[in-house]
Design a protein around this motif. Structure first.
Motif, mmCIF file in Angstrom:
data_model
loop_
_atom_site.group_PDB
_atom_site.id
_atom_site.type_symbol
_atom_site.label_atom_id
_atom_site.label_comp_id
_atom_site.label_asym_id
_atom_site.label_seq_id
_atom_site.Cartn_x
_atom_site.Cartn_y
_atom_site.Cartn_z
ATOM 1 N N PRO A 260 0.806 -1.230 0.000
ATOM 2 C CA PRO A 260 0.000 0.000 0.000
ATOM 3 C C PRO A 260 0.832 1.270 0.000
ATOM 4 N N ASP A 261 2.090 1.181 0.453
ATOM 5 C CA ASP A 261 2.935 2.373 0.476
ATOM 6 C C ASP A 261 3.688 2.592 -0.821
ATOM 7 N N TYR A 270 -2.350 2.860 -1.886
ATOM 8 C CA TYR A 270 -3.207 3.086 -0.715
ATOM 9 C C TYR A 270 -4.452 3.887 -1.099
ATOM 10 N N PRO A 305 -7.448 -0.679 3.960
ATOM 11 C CA PRO A 305 -7.825 0.666 3.495
ATOM 12 C C PRO A 305 -9.260 0.735 2.974
#
Length: 501
Positions: A260-261, A270, A305
């Motif tokens: 996600p980063d 993300y 998320p």
């Protein structure tokens, strides 16, 4: 799907490549390999297993040099249990070339025959990556001027490679005594980006997280069809080598595969997952009475998320109801379905107080076979949930993927040829809500209007390269990774982030 990295520096690169591979470990855990170059000699170590297990101090000391590359493998074709098929691959002529590849060639069989019959090159494994390496080596030999190799000749070779290859490929290669070459297929299906550090080191990697986590500043994504050549002095030349490049990144990267980063092709992974949660919330509200939901619980990890955004928009509490044991082997590398089922209980434990007496909405990133989803629903019921609703941040997976994700055959996909209600009955939940295909594409695509579209074949059945037939899919299914067990379920797709869907 694999993770690749390449580095050119003015200091030793073995530790740097190791660190980058750790950051890409989620992209493959079957095998790992590093090759470095000192003067004109390559030094290589590769083996089955995780990065931390493959490379010991003695192995690292045996990898000298200021340039090199590495790969973590998640096999989609060939033999997953053969260390010979771990990457990087090496060929001694011309010049000496080593290569790591992320993707899948859909015409590997035809190319292999061409290599043998026309180019007179020997292919020693079942890996399409070895075929790709030999195609590249042959074209480098053809384009070099009486043994001399200049960047223009390298780019000419890549142009010829693009004309011969079909499928998906992100490639990083070292050419002995010359430098590092990186290129991407004309549709940009698999990701590849480049960055630099303050000391002049240049790194190419599958995801931006590998750059940022090793103190490199992100420079750019390598464009579809583009080739980048980094000389041993750190000089960089770039050239578009495809005739009609279009950007169609794999949307499953944003759904599940990537960290996600990471930011890929201008899109924050993300943020993409947050956006998918927003559109999923609209689907949930149209399907289930919102007042009937007491709590929203994600299936760790990559659904968090989407679940967070969904809970906020529905005005419902977000709770962690499952605790993940990070020290159990990931289910996608376990050889039998019975082992996978057992592993779900070993990997996830419920927090009973979050379920008892409640109507819970479970949010997962995707549902593939449905076996794990069924097990998780049962765990929620055993913990005392009154009702268990299931929402998938991705649409129904109905078609095989041929571009580097080891999707099961269509008959193994729980959504193939079934209605949502039929899938709900198999999973055992009280309601099943899927993401909409067009809504998903729009939600992610809004983050980069410059995209031509997405490779979303596992959801919509459209293969963006335009050359995949039913016969191709049948043939490619026959090449899926072999296991050591005679088990009907040999697929790896319970992919590397969390579970076997």
């Amino acid at each position: 799907m694999c993770g690749i990295v390449g580095v050119v520096s003015n200091t030793p690169v073995n530790q740097l490549i190791y660190d980058a591979l750790l950051l890409l470990q989620h992209r493959g855990q079957d095998a790992a390999g590093i090759v470095t170059q000192l003067e004109r000699k390559f030094f290589m170590h590769k083996a089955k297993g995780m990065v931390k297990d493959v490379f010991r101090t003695r192995n690292m000391r045996a990898l000298p040099g200021n340039c090199g590359l590495g790969q973590v493998r998640y096999p989609t074709a060939g033999n997953a249990f053969s260390e010979e098929e771990a990457q990087p691959f090496y060929v001694n002529a011309p010049f000496g070339v080593v290569m790591a590849h992320n993707g899948n060639l859909t015409n590997a069989d035809a190319l292999k025959q061409e290599m043998i019959q026309l180019d007179h090159r020997h292919i020693n494994t079942e890996s399409d990556s070895e075929v790709l390496l030999n195609v590249l080596a042959h074209e480098l030999a053809q384009s070099s001027d009486h043994g001399a190799l200049y960047p223009d000749a390298i780019f000419a070779a890549v142009r010829a490679v693009h004309k011969r290859l079909k499928g998906s490929y992100a490639v990083v290669a070292l050419i002995a005594g010359h430098g590092m070459l990186a290129f991407r297929d004309p549709y940009g299906i698999r990701p590849l980006c480049m960055g630099r550090s303050k000391d002049g080191t240049v790194m190419v990697a599958s995801e931006s997280v590998a750059l940022e986590g090793t103190s490199h500043e992100f420079d750019s994504d390598i464009a579809p069809g583009e080739a980048v050549f980094i000389g041993l002095d750190g000089s960089i030349r770039r050239e578009q080598c495809a005739e009609n490049p279009q950007l169609y990144p794999c949307i499953f990267e944003y759904v599940y595969l990537a960290r996600p980063d990471s930011t890929m092709d201008g899109i924050s992974v993300y943020q993409a997952r947050l956006n998918m949660g927003e559109t999923l919330a609209q689907r949930v509200a149209a399907t289930v009475p919102v007042d009937d939901i007491d709590v929203v619980i994600p299936i760790p990890e990559s659904s968090r998320p989407s679940a967070t955004e969904l809970a906020q928009l529905l005005g419902k509490p977000y709770r962690e109801g499952f605790v993940k044991n990070r020290y159990v082997g990931r289910t996608f590398i376990m050889p039998g379905q019975a082992v996978r089922k057992k592993s779900v209980r070993q990997k996830l434990n419920v927090i009973g107080s979050e379920f008892k007496g409640r109507n819970v909405l479970l949010v997962d990133d995707s549902i593939v076979r449905g076996t794990t989803s069924r097990e998780i629903v049962q765990m929620a019921r055993e913990a005392g949930a009154n009702k268990v609703y299931m929402a998938s941040a991705a649409p129904p997976v109905r078609y095989p993927n041929v571009y580097g994700i080891d999707m099961p055959t269509k008959d193994e996909l729980v959504a193939y040829n079934r209605t949502t209600e039929e899938v709900r009955d198999i999973i055992g939940c009280d309601a099943l809500i899927y993401q909409d295909v067009d809504a998903m594409k729009q939600a992610v695509g809004l983050l980069n209007p410059g995209l031509s579209g997405f490779e979303a074949s596992c959801f919509d059945g459209v293969y963006v390269t335009g050359d995949v037939t039913a016969d191709d899919i049948y043939r490619l299914n026959g090449q899926r990774v072999m296991t050591e067990e005679d088990d009907a379920d040999a697929s790896r797709l319970s992919l590397p982030n969390s579970r076997e869907a």
